[in-house]
Structures are given as structure tokens and as C-alpha cells.
Write a protein that holds these residues in place. Structure first.
Motif, mmCIF file in Angstrom:
data_model
loop_
_atom_site.group_PDB
_atom_site.id
_atom_site.type_symbol
_atom_site.label_atom_id
_atom_site.label_comp_id
_atom_site.label_asym_id
_atom_site.label_seq_id
_atom_site.Cartn_x
_atom_site.Cartn_y
_atom_site.Cartn_z
ATOM 1 N N ALA A 182 37.483 19.705 15.668
ATOM 2 C CA ALA A 182 38.242 18.626 16.072
ATOM 3 C C ALA A 182 38.902 18.990 17.454
ATOM 4 O O ALA A 182 38.685 18.232 18.657
ATOM 5 C CB ALA A 182 39.214 17.899 15.220
ATOM 6 N N VAL A 183 39.298 20.133 17.483
ATOM 7 C CA VAL A 183 40.166 20.716 18.736
ATOM 8 C C VAL A 183 39.122 20.884 19.628
ATOM 9 O O VAL A 183 39.127 20.704 20.850
ATOM 10 C CB VAL A 183 40.645 22.204 18.210
ATOM 11 C CG1 VAL A 183 40.971 22.811 19.682
ATOM 12 C CG2 VAL A 183 41.990 21.878 17.606
ATOM 13 N N TYR A 184 38.049 21.266 19.448
ATOM 14 C CA TYR A 184 36.560 21.535 20.337
ATOM 15 C C TYR A 184 36.263 20.353 20.752
ATOM 16 O O TYR A 184 35.777 20.000 22.131
ATOM 17 C CB TYR A 184 35.803 22.416 19.888
ATOM 18 C CG TYR A 184 34.405 22.841 20.612
ATOM 19 C CD1 TYR A 184 34.693 23.470 21.806
ATOM 20 C CD2 TYR A 184 33.229 22.439 20.224
ATOM 21 C CE1 TYR A 184 33.776 23.983 22.618
ATOM 22 C CE2 TYR A 184 32.118 22.633 21.087
ATOM 23 C CZ TYR A 184 32.158 23.315 22.221
ATOM 24 O OH TYR A 184 31.016 23.723 22.745
ATOM 25 N N LYS A 185 35.801 19.297 19.886
ATOM 26 C CA LYS A 185 34.962 18.129 20.313
ATOM 27 C C LYS A 185 35.993 17.052 20.801
ATOM 28 O O LYS A 185 35.748 16.279 21.717
ATOM 29 C CB LYS A 185 34.189 17.619 19.188
ATOM 30 C CG LYS A 185 33.003 18.464 18.818
ATOM 31 C CD LYS A 185 32.110 18.120 20.020
ATOM 32 C CE LYS A 185 30.557 19.050 19.729
ATOM 33 N NZ LYS A 185 29.725 18.899 21.024
ATOM 34 N N ILE A 186 37.022 16.848 20.044
ATOM 35 C CA ILE A 186 37.808 15.839 20.422
ATOM 36 C C ILE A 186 38.788 15.964 21.435
ATOM 37 O O ILE A 186 38.994 15.012 22.318
ATOM 38 C CB ILE A 186 38.639 15.129 19.224
ATOM 39 C CG1 ILE A 186 37.601 14.662 18.254
ATOM 40 C CG2 ILE A 186 39.674 14.036 19.296
ATOM 41 C CD1 ILE A 186 38.213 14.342 16.913
ATOM 42 N N ARG A 188 38.669 18.548 23.561
ATOM 43 C CA ARG A 188 37.963 19.156 24.493
ATOM 44 C C ARG A 188 38.423 20.611 25.065
ATOM 45 O O ARG A 188 38.599 20.735 26.171
ATOM 46 C CB ARG A 188 37.876 18.155 25.962
ATOM 47 C CG ARG A 188 37.418 16.976 25.567
ATOM 48 C CD ARG A 188 35.860 17.302 25.159
ATOM 49 N NE ARG A 188 35.282 15.752 25.178
ATOM 50 C CZ ARG A 188 33.563 15.614 24.655
ATOM 51 N NH1 ARG A 188 33.213 16.814 24.683
ATOM 52 N NH2 ARG A 188 33.247 14.388 24.474
ATOM 53 N N TRP A 189 39.040 21.416 24.090
ATOM 54 C CA TRP A 189 39.474 22.692 24.297
ATOM 55 C C TRP A 189 38.150 23.332 24.251
ATOM 56 O O TRP A 189 37.236 23.210 23.792
ATOM 57 C CB TRP A 189 40.454 23.171 23.271
ATOM 58 C CG TRP A 189 41.783 22.465 23.274
ATOM 59 C CD1 TRP A 189 41.872 21.382 23.822
ATOM 60 C CD2 TRP A 189 42.944 22.882 22.577
ATOM 61 N NE1 TRP A 189 43.290 21.146 23.767
ATOM 62 C CE2 TRP A 189 43.918 22.172 22.773
ATOM 63 C CE3 TRP A 189 43.139 24.243 21.733
ATOM 64 C CZ2 TRP A 189 45.327 22.312 22.359
ATOM 65 C CZ3 TRP A 189 44.408 24.236 21.354
ATOM 66 C CH2 TRP A 189 45.511 23.199 21.775
ATOM 67 N N ASN A 190 38.409 24.863 25.173
ATOM 68 C CA ASN A 190 37.088 25.399 24.841
ATOM 69 C C ASN A 190 36.939 26.005 23.695
ATOM 70 O O ASN A 190 37.651 26.131 22.958
ATOM 71 C CB ASN A 190 37.201 26.459 26.076
ATOM 72 C CG ASN A 190 37.958 27.643 26.064
ATOM 73 O OD1 ASN A 190 38.129 28.227 24.872
ATOM 74 N ND2 ASN A 190 38.673 27.807 26.985
ATOM 75 N N PHE A 191 35.616 26.692 23.534
ATOM 76 C CA PHE A 191 35.208 27.218 22.137
ATOM 77 C C PHE A 191 36.250 28.212 21.861
ATOM 78 O O PHE A 191 36.354 28.512 20.540
ATOM 79 C CB PHE A 191 33.810 27.672 22.186
ATOM 80 C CG PHE A 191 33.255 28.350 21.213
ATOM 81 C CD1 PHE A 191 32.667 27.756 19.883
ATOM 82 C CD2 PHE A 191 33.233 29.758 21.119
ATOM 83 C CE1 PHE A 191 32.331 28.296 18.744
ATOM 84 C CE2 PHE A 191 32.770 30.467 19.896
ATOM 85 C CZ PHE A 191 32.419 29.770 18.706
ATOM 86 N N TRP A 192 36.578 29.122 22.628
ATOM 87 C CA TRP A 192 37.480 30.219 22.215
ATOM 88 C C TRP A 192 38.731 29.734 21.771
ATOM 89 O O TRP A 192 39.349 30.452 20.798
ATOM 90 C CB TRP A 192 37.481 31.303 23.399
ATOM 91 C CG TRP A 192 36.142 31.796 23.687
ATOM 92 C CD1 TRP A 192 35.344 31.345 24.862
ATOM 93 C CD2 TRP A 192 35.462 32.657 23.164
ATOM 94 N NE1 TRP A 192 34.200 31.976 24.984
ATOM 95 C CE2 TRP A 192 33.901 32.657 23.893
ATOM 96 C CE3 TRP A 192 35.275 33.207 21.872
ATOM 97 C CZ2 TRP A 192 33.216 33.574 23.479
ATOM 98 C CZ3 TRP A 192 34.471 34.218 21.446
ATOM 99 C CH2 TRP A 192 33.281 34.320 22.173
ATOM 100 N N ALA A 193 39.214 28.860 22.249
ATOM 101 C CA ALA A 193 40.529 28.127 21.987
ATOM 102 C C ALA A 193 40.538 27.596 20.622
ATOM 103 O O ALA A 193 41.293 27.751 19.863
ATOM 104 C CB ALA A 193 41.070 27.195 22.935
ATOM 105 N N ALA A 194 39.333 27.002 20.159
ATOM 106 C CA ALA A 194 38.981 26.044 19.061
ATOM 107 C C ALA A 194 38.909 27.458 17.970
ATOM 108 O O ALA A 194 39.568 27.121 16.781
ATOM 109 C CB ALA A 194 37.845 25.386 19.150
ATOM 110 N N CYS A 196 40.500 30.171 18.129
ATOM 111 C CA CYS A 196 41.975 30.647 17.987
ATOM 112 C C CYS A 196 42.722 29.908 16.914
ATOM 113 O O CYS A 196 43.273 30.629 16.131
ATOM 114 C CB CYS A 196 42.538 30.794 19.345
ATOM 115 S SG CYS A 196 44.350 31.365 19.226
ATOM 116 N N ILE A 197 42.370 28.365 16.960
ATOM 117 C CA ILE A 197 43.291 27.728 16.089
ATOM 118 C C ILE A 197 42.733 28.095 14.753
ATOM 119 O O ILE A 197 43.632 28.272 13.702
ATOM 120 C CB ILE A 197 43.130 26.191 16.435
ATOM 121 C CG1 ILE A 197 43.470 25.932 17.969
ATOM 122 C CG2 ILE A 197 43.334 25.152 15.597
ATOM 123 C CD1 ILE A 197 45.240 26.166 17.868
#
Length: 253
Positions: A182-186, A188-194, A196-197
Motif C-alpha cells: 500500500a505504501v509503495y502503490k497507493i 507512491r513512496w519509492n520501493f526502498w521506503a516501502a 523500510c516500513i
């Protein structure tokens, strides 16, 4: 006086001229002759029309590549279906030969179906195939666990562990994964941030998993050495991924 090319010579050279194989000097002589000779110009136009353009060649190559890819995909699908059917049939036959009835083969079949469905979506799911594969795995994993629990209980084994531990643990980690998606797709955070979450959420998820598996309270489990080490490892990974995410973000700006 400079000798001009004859029509027969020009027409012999035209195929090479069209393919751009002639020298610059020869090109000038041919072009000079064509500017003055209408019959040779007509022959040149006819020859040029018969030669496929770069765009047509590219399109033909793309079509050929697409057809080859389609054949490969079709062959892979056929192999996958054959392996699926063969795996199911072999397991049922062996189960019947050993137990004279269907027992553990149902568990194996459920696992095969789960793996094949997920793999099919990951390979041929098209756009967002990773999410489709994860969704398939999420939907089918819990029923497979209950199938295992049911048959373990039916044949005299303790299947309650699956309902008390396996199912809750699976749901916990699926939630962690889907939050990352959800963080990555919805958002729009980058892959590495997702990622990290996901690592941050893995800290309480790991604590909860170990507490359920050990059948102890969260407080007691939090003080164990393995939980502390795992939490530190997940935290360190989260920090590294956060740094990478910030670097990647700054590079794009």
C-alpha cells in the motif's frame, strides 16, 4: 570530359545504391544520371518500392519476436498444467497404494494448487503481476492451513496448532506485506521506503509471532534474547533502507 555512366551500368548498381552499399562518388554519378534519365528513374522507383522500409522491417521483427514469445508462453503454460495434473495424480496414486484411501494427498494437492496458482500469476499476470500473485497467495494460504488442520485432526493428530498459531501468524505477516504494498502503490513512496516500513512493522510482528509460537505473554517474550536480537536486526535493516530511500529520492529531485 568526365565520362557518364550508361543506363545498363546504373541499373546494375541500383540495388547496391538502394541498400546504401555504394561509395559517395558512385552515388553522385548515379544521382546525376537519374536526374537526366527518366527510364532509369522509373526503374529506380520500382526497385525502391519493392525494398521494405526500416519501419516495416522493425515491425516484422517485432511481430516475429512476439510470435516466438507467444509460443514460449504457450509451451510454459502447457508444461505447468502437465506438472500440476501429474503431481496431483501421482500423489493420489501413492496415497491410495499405501493407505487404501485418500489421506495426506489432499494436503499435498492443496499446496500444489496454491503454488501453481501463485506462480502462474507471477509469470503471466500482466500488469501488477507481483501484486496479483501476492493476492492469490494471501487468499489461498489460510484455506490451505485449515485443510491441513482438518486432516491432521481427522487422522488422530493435533490440528489445533494451525488454528491457534499458524493462521494468526500468517495473517500478521500478510498484513505487514500488504502495508508495504500500500505504501509503495497507493502513497507512491519509492520501493526502498516501502521496504523500510515493512522492516519497522516486522519488529512487532516478530514479537507477536514468537509469543504465539511459545504460548507466552508479549511482555515475557519481549525480554528474550532472540526477540531482542531479531528486533535489532530488523531495526538496522530499516535504517539502512531509509538511507537508501532518501538517497534515491534526492537523486530524482
Amino acid at each position: 570530359m568526365e565520362q557518364k555512366l550508361k543506363c545498363a551500368v546504373v541499373r546494375d548498381l541500383l540495388p547496391n545504391y538502394i541498400e546504401k552499399l555504394t561509395s559517395d562518388e558512385t552515388n553522385l554519378d548515379i544521382e546525376e544520371h537519374l536526374s537526366e534519365c527518366e527510364p532509369c528513374t522509373k526503374v529506380y522507383e520500382e526497385m525502391k518500392a519493392e525494398v521494405p522500409s526500416d519501419g516495416a522491417l522493425t515491425e516484422a521483427k517485432n511481430l516475429s519476436k512476439f510470435l516466438r514469445k507467444t509460443k514460449v508462453v504457450s509451451a510454459l503454460k502447457t508444461c505447468l498444467m502437465v506438472l500440476l495434473i501429474l503431481g496431483i495424480v501421482v500423489n493420489v496414486i501413492v496415497d491410495l497404494a499405501i493407505n487404501q484411501r485418500i489421506t495426506w494427498s489432499i494436503i499435498v494437492i492443496a499446496g500444489i494448487v496454491l503454488a501453481m496458482c501463485t506462480a502462474s500469476l507471477l509469470i503471466w499476470g500482466g500488469k501488477n503481476k507481483g501484486i496479483k500473485g501476492l493476492a492469490c497467495m494471501s487468499v489461498l494460504t489460510i484455506p490451505v492451513l485449515y485443510v491441513i488442520a482438518y486432516y491432521c485432526t481427522a487422522f488422530g493428530y493435533d490440528g489445533s496448532w494451525f488454528g491457534k498459531v499458524a493462521v494468526p501468524v500468517t495473517l500478521i505477516w500478510l498484513v505487514v506485506l500488504w502495508v508495504g504494498v500500500a505504501v509503495y502503490k497507493i502513497f507512491r513512496w519509492n520501493f526502498w521506503a516501502a521496504c523500510c516500513i515493512v522492516m519497522v512493522l516486522a519488529i512487532p510482528a516478530n514479537l507477536w509471532t514468537n509469543a504465539l509460537a511459545s504460548q507466552v505473554s508479549f511482555t515475557r517474550q519481549a525480554g528474550t534474547i532472540d526477540t531482542v536480537i531479531n528486533s535489532l536486526a530488523y531495526g538496522a535493516c530499516a535504517i539502512v533502507l531509509l538511507v537508501v530511500a532518501l538517497i534515491r529520492k534526492n537523486k530524482r529531485i
